[in-house]
Design a protein around this motif. Sequence first.
Motif, PDB file in Angstrom:
ATOM      1  N   VAL A 191       2.851  -4.934  16.322  1.00 32.15           N
ATOM      2  CA  VAL A 191       3.286  -6.288  15.977  1.00 32.15           C
ATOM      3  C   VAL A 191       4.494  -6.675  16.830  1.00 32.15           C
ATOM      4  O   VAL A 191       4.596  -7.810  17.321  1.00 32.15           O
ATOM      5  N   ILE A 192       5.411  -5.732  17.008  1.00 27.33           N
ATOM      6  CA  ILE A 192       6.580  -5.965  17.863  1.00 27.33           C
ATOM      7  C   ILE A 192       6.186  -5.612  19.292  1.00 27.33           C
ATOM      8  O   ILE A 192       5.816  -4.466  19.581  1.00 27.33           O
ATOM      9  N   GLU A 193       6.260  -6.585  20.173  1.00 28.66           N
ATOM     10  CA  GLU A 193       5.680  -6.434  21.508  1.00 28.66           C
ATOM     11  C   GLU A 193       6.304  -5.297  22.307  1.00 28.66           C
ATOM     12  O   GLU A 193       5.603  -4.540  22.980  1.00 28.66           O
ATOM     13  N   ASP A 194       7.615  -5.164  22.264  1.00 21.84           N
ATOM     14  CA  ASP A 194       8.297  -4.085  22.983  1.00 21.84           C
ATOM     15  C   ASP A 194       9.102  -3.285  21.970  1.00 21.84           C
ATOM     16  O   ASP A 194      10.319  -3.469  21.827  1.00 21.84           O
ATOM     17  N   PRO A 195       8.447  -2.360  21.261  1.00 22.72           N
ATOM     18  CA  PRO A 195       9.143  -1.647  20.180  1.00 22.72           C
ATOM     19  C   PRO A 195      10.280  -0.749  20.668  1.00 22.72           C
ATOM     20  O   PRO A 195      11.251  -0.551  19.944  1.00 22.72           O
ATOM     21  N   VAL A 196      10.185  -0.228  21.861  1.00 19.82           N
ATOM     22  CA  VAL A 196      11.242   0.639  22.371  1.00 19.82           C
ATOM     23  C   VAL A 196      12.533  -0.149  22.572  1.00 19.82           C
ATOM     24  O   VAL A 196      13.614   0.262  22.143  1.00 19.82           O
ATOM     25  N   ALA A 197      12.413  -1.312  23.194  1.00 18.91           N
ATOM     26  CA  ALA A 197      13.592  -2.157  23.405  1.00 18.91           C
ATOM     27  C   ALA A 197      14.145  -2.662  22.077  1.00 18.91           C
ATOM     28  O   ALA A 197      15.368  -2.724  21.882  1.00 18.91           O
ATOM     29  N   ALA A 198      13.246  -3.018  21.149  1.00 24.77           N
ATOM     30  CA  ALA A 198      13.690  -3.510  19.842  1.00 24.77           C
ATOM     31  C   ALA A 198      14.430  -2.427  19.070  1.00 24.77           C
ATOM     32  O   ALA A 198      15.453  -2.685  18.424  1.00 24.77           O
ATOM     33  N   ALA A 199      13.927  -1.206  19.139  1.00 24.51           N
ATOM     34  CA  ALA A 199      14.584  -0.098  18.448  1.00 24.51           C
ATOM     35  C   ALA A 199      15.960   0.189  19.046  1.00 24.51           C
ATOM     36  O   ALA A 199      16.930   0.438  18.327  1.00 24.51           O
ATOM     37  N   LYS A 200      16.048   0.143  20.356  1.00 23.94           N
ATOM     38  CA  LYS A 200      17.327   0.378  21.030  1.00 23.94           C
ATOM     39  C   LYS A 200      18.360  -0.677  20.626  1.00 23.94           C
ATOM     40  O   LYS A 200      19.522  -0.355  20.338  1.00 23.94           O
ATOM     41  N   ALA A 201      17.934  -1.935  20.572  1.00 22.29           N
ATOM     42  CA  ALA A 201      18.845  -3.012  20.181  1.00 22.29           C
ATOM     43  C   ALA A 201      19.260  -2.866  18.719  1.00 22.29           C
ATOM     44  O   ALA A 201      20.429  -3.075  18.363  1.00 22.29           O
ATOM     45  N   TRP A 202      18.316  -2.511  17.857  1.00 24.10           N
ATOM     46  CA  TRP A 202      18.616  -2.309  16.433  1.00 24.10           C
ATOM     47  C   TRP A 202      19.626  -1.189  16.256  1.00 24.10           C
ATOM     48  O   TRP A 202      20.596  -1.307  15.495  1.00 24.10           O
ATOM     49  N   SER A 203      19.416  -0.079  16.950  1.00 27.19           N
ATOM     50  CA  SER A 203      20.299   1.075  16.829  1.00 27.19           C
ATOM     51  C   SER A 203      21.722   0.728  17.273  1.00 27.19           C
ATOM     52  O   SER A 203      22.703   1.128  16.633  1.00 27.19           O
ATOM     53  N   ALA A 204      21.830  -0.047  18.348  1.00 22.85           N
ATOM     54  CA  ALA A 204      23.150  -0.454  18.830  1.00 22.85           C
ATOM     55  C   ALA A 204      23.816  -1.422  17.860  1.00 22.85           C
ATOM     56  O   ALA A 204      25.023  -1.333  17.603  1.00 22.85           O
ATOM     57  N   LYS A 205      23.034  -2.331  17.300  1.00 24.21           N
ATOM     58  CA  LYS A 205      23.585  -3.333  16.388  1.00 24.21           C
ATOM     59  C   LYS A 205      24.158  -2.698  15.124  1.00 24.21           C
ATOM     60  O   LYS A 205      25.237  -3.084  14.646  1.00 24.21           O
ATOM     61  N   TYR A 206      23.444  -1.729  14.567  1.00 21.11           N
ATOM     62  CA  TYR A 206      23.842  -1.140  13.294  1.00 21.11           C
ATOM     63  C   TYR A 206      24.519   0.225  13.440  1.00 21.11           C
ATOM     64  O   TYR A 206      24.901   0.828  12.427  1.00 21.11           O
ATOM     65  N   ASN A 207      24.634   0.708  14.674  1.00 20.54           N
ATOM     66  CA  ASN A 207      25.186   2.042  14.916  1.00 20.54           C
ATOM     67  C   ASN A 207      24.488   3.067  14.023  1.00 20.54           C
ATOM     68  O   ASN A 207      25.130   3.831  13.277  1.00 20.54           O
TER      69      ASN A 207
END
Length: 300
Positions: A191-207
Amino acid sequence: MSTANIHLNALMGTYPKTQPLKSGVVKVAGAELQFAPIDDAMKGFKSAVRDLKYEVCELALSTFLQARSVEKPFLLLPFVMNGKFHHGSLLRRADNHFTAYELNGRKVAMRSYSQTTPTWVRGFLMNDYGVKLDQVRWLTREEGHVAEVRDPPWVSRMEGSKDLMQALLDGDVDVILSSAKPEGDERVVTVIEDPVAAAKAWSAKYNAIPINHMVAIRRELADERPDIVRAVYAALIESRRVGEADRKPAPRDLQPYGFDKVQSSLELGIRYAQEQGLIPKPFTTIELYGSVRDALANMA
């Protein structure tokens, strides 16, 4: 303090990081761990929290939190057994086009509502994609591990006997939560087109990293034998060091240990669980660690 070895029943999955401990290459000072003959730890979670079969056990984070919410006698060790990013776990049919921002009103199926993977997925969907918990039809195949806890009213059991993938392909549901997209199957996409990039951004946002499994210890053991708490924790670290000696460092450690390194991820997991109706109130990490924190004051 007694110097005789005590016998402890234990549950842990079989991985490179646990193999030295399970095989006896790494020992727990002052204790002998009798491991359940289980390689996939998940198969022992139900008996761990329903029958209290183990003094030391690997548990899924959501299972642990629900167990504590009904006064099961476990405390947490600051040791993440497994973590994994789950932005690639949401699957849809390739011919059914929509984004993660458009899940409201759709049917989303999973094995169990209280699984830890769906907890992390629902958490980022609610916080980052505008998904409303009560506007999605959450469908499950199974009950949770903790017998005393019931699913929230917005969760329904799936009808029929189809597995999740077949239900998706047949159009019975819009999305399934799966550990990974089947290789080579072009009928299914994330569903999420680029899950790797989305996960990386999520991890950085929430530490944070999505904690799947941690290690728990029985409260009475931790309270009475802080030396055993220290010995178990030290053995877990040493077993990981020995078993993963050839493992290459990852950009983000998905299996951290130590109070400070686990803190932000654990707090986020607690918040997600409470927001989704898995637990009635948010715990503090101090509550979850209990006497373990004092026992490991100079180690973690």
